[in-house]
Design an enzyme around this catalytic site. Structure first.
Site, short mmCIF file in Angstrom:
data_model
loop_
_atom_site.label_atom_id
_atom_site.label_comp_id
_atom_site.label_asym_id
_atom_site.label_seq_id
_atom_site.Cartn_x
_atom_site.Cartn_y
_atom_site.Cartn_z
N TYR A 69 44.73 55.33 19.77
CA TYR A 69 44.20 54.27 19.40
C TYR A 69 45.10 53.13 19.38
O TYR A 69 46.14 53.08 18.95
CB TYR A 69 43.65 54.37 17.94
N GLU A 105 44.06 49.41 18.95
CA GLU A 105 43.14 48.14 19.05
C GLU A 105 43.88 46.92 18.82
O GLU A 105 44.89 47.05 18.13
CB GLU A 105 42.02 48.30 17.63
N ASP A 138 33.85 37.40 40.96
CA ASP A 138 33.95 38.82 40.70
C ASP A 138 34.24 39.46 42.04
O ASP A 138 33.44 39.37 43.12
CB ASP A 138 32.73 39.28 40.39
N THR A 152 36.84 45.32 39.26
CA THR A 152 37.27 46.65 38.93
C THR A 152 38.19 47.13 39.48
O THR A 152 38.77 46.34 40.45
CB THR A 152 36.08 47.55 39.45
N LYS A 197 37.76 50.13 43.39
CA LYS A 197 37.14 49.97 44.60
C LYS A 197 38.56 50.22 45.80
O LYS A 197 39.11 51.15 45.60
CB LYS A 197 36.15 49.08 44.73
N ARG A 203 39.00 54.22 37.11
CA ARG A 203 37.68 53.46 37.04
C ARG A 203 37.95 52.55 35.98
O ARG A 203 38.27 52.93 34.46
CB ARG A 203 36.90 54.57 36.47
N1 PLP Z 1 30.76 43.67 40.21
C1 PLP Z 1 30.47 43.74 41.29
C2 PLP Z 1 30.52 43.04 42.39
C3 PLP Z 1 30.41 45.40 41.71
O1 PLP Z 1 30.19 45.75 42.64
C4 PLP Z 1 30.19 46.45 40.65
C5 PLP Z 1 30.03 47.75 40.90
O2 PLP Z 1 29.68 48.30 41.97
C6 PLP Z 1 30.66 45.88 39.28
C7 PLP Z 1 30.69 44.40 39.01
C8 PLP Z 1 30.53 46.68 37.99
O3 PLP Z 1 31.27 47.75 37.78
P1 PLP Z 1 31.11 49.04 37.05
O4 PLP Z 1 30.54 49.85 37.73
O5 PLP Z 1 32.60 49.39 36.66
O6 PLP Z 1 30.68 48.31 35.53
#
Ligand code: PLP
Length: 414
Positions: free
Chosen positions: A52, A54, A198, A224, A227, A233
């Protein structure tokens, strides 16, 4: 590998091993998936699982966090170095959690967000009515040009000026072209909005300079790590320094408790890989493969949304092949090719059926496949679509896929 589990719990071990076999034997064409290295897998299953921590480095709510601090600081520094970010928070458990923390940092319930419509390539967490994002905030969906499939910046600017959203999101789950972050910044400035990119899908490409960087144009950048970035993950938030405190507060204690230190260790390992020169050539090959796959599909009579690709993915419009995305996903699976159905701009089908299929090259590129294999994959896909429900023909493709994948093992040292 997994010798202890094999001896202590054969039932769990067998399922894990079957999943391993599935990954080795099939062609993984899901654009959001990849194969993390053994090193990343080892870090993700390390002793940090037990801890842990935090809080943040130097400010923890638990004792014994000496090495947690060390590994988290390493992950932060490496992440900042890769992307040229002023601040990085490596604790978000997922991409969705990263996005949620940014929204909580700058929005109040009921504030408006302008983002790409889900059917035009956006993500659930950018404002789908069933996601927290669509329930807590007023969403202004931006649609792409229906004829070209491209982002319609002029129309978006008009929407932004009419609606004055507090936050504009640039980034997508299913958009095969370059995103113009500078243009987005101009729109955000005119509308007086925060700008968040994003880059979950394209993070690896951005890290390697294969896609323009969202810095210095965006206030916040989420991603993320699993990918194109090929890590464990999880999620990350990067921002300008001036926003560091509100971001950190919203990740913990805002929306999360104890950080997953084993995943942070794996993020540090993956970021280390991303800083190596080989990562650049890997990302370059992803794009080359994606273009080769697109060319192969076009030669085989497929229609592609936007006509091709600039990144790691290809979005196929199946309407001229009289097949839905749902059926294509199923028959491709029977042929040993894993992909996912996807809505396309102006899709007449429901999101669970769709008229499109999304294909990506990050995972097959990790196994060492190149343009020649992409050409064969396009042919496999064409034969599978022509075979339709003909199981015998699909099985024949499956056998060929298995022979091909055997030449490109993923986890070679096992
Ligand atoms: N943002 C985008 C552009 C995504 O394609 C994805 C997942 O495919 C996410 C956020 C979400 O990621 P997670 O599945 O880790 O919550």
């Amino acid at each position: 590998m997994f010798e202890h589990l094999k001896n202590s719990d054969k039932e769990v071990y067998d399922i894990i091993e079957r999943e391993h076999r599935r990954q080795e034997d099939n062609l993984e064409m899901i654009a959001s998936e990849n194969f993390a290295s053994f090193s990343v897998l080892e870090a993700a299953s390390s002793f940090f699982t037990n801890k842990y921590a935090e809080g943040y480095p130097g400010k923890r709510y638990y004792g014994g966090c000496l090495y947690c601090d060390e590994i988290e600081l390493m992950a932060i520094e490496r992440c900042k170095r890769i992307f040229g970010a002023e601040h990085a928070n490596v604790q978000p458990l997922s991409g969705t959690a990263a996005n949620m923390a940014v929204y909580f940092a700058v929005l109040e319930q009921g504030d408006s967000i302008l983002s790409m419509d889900l059917a035009h390539g956006g993500h659930l967490s950018h404002g789908h009515p069933l996601s927290f994002s669509g329930r807590f905030y007023k969403i202004i969906p931006a649609k792409n040009n229906l004829e070209t499939g491209l982002i319609d910046y002029e129309r978006m600017e008009k929407l932004a000026l009419e609606n004055k959203p507090k936050l504009i999101i640039c980034g997508a789950s299913a958009y095969p072209r370059i995103i113009d972050f500078k243009r987005y910044r101009e729109i955000a400035d005119k509308a007086g909005a925060y700008l968040m990119a994003d880059i979950a899908h394209i993070a690896g490409l951005v890290a390697a300079g294969e896609h323009p960087s969202p810095f210095p144009f965006c206030d916040f950048v989420t991603t993320t790590t699993h990918k194109t970035l090929r890590g464990p993950r999880g999620g990350v938030i990067m921002s300008k320094k001036e926003h560091a405190a509100i971001i950190d507060r919203q990740v913990f204690p805002g929306i999360q408790g104890g950080p997953h230190m084993h995943i942070i260790a794996a993020k540090a390992a993956a970021f280390g890989e991303a800083l190596k020169p080989e990562f650049r050539s890997y990302q370059r090959q992803i794009v080359k493969n994606s273009k080769a796959l697109a060319a192969g599909l076009l030669r085989n009579g497929f229609t592609l949304v936007t006509g091709g690709t600039d990144n790691h993915m290809v979005l196929v419009d199946l309407r001229n092949r009289n097949m839905t995305g749902k059926t294509a996903q199923n028959i491709l699976e029977d042929a040993g090719i894993t992909a996912n159905k996807n809505s396309i701009p102006g899709d007449p089908e429901k999101p669970f059926v769709t008229s499109g299929i999304r294909l990506g090259t990050p995972a097959v590129t990790t196994r060492g496949m190149k343009e020649a294999e992409m050409t064969r994959i396009a042919e496999f896909i064409n034969r599978a679509v022509e075979a339709g429900e003909n199981k015998k023909a699909l099985n024949a493709i499956r056998d060929e896929v298995k022979t091909m994948t055997a030449d490109f093992p993923i986890y070679k040292s096992e």
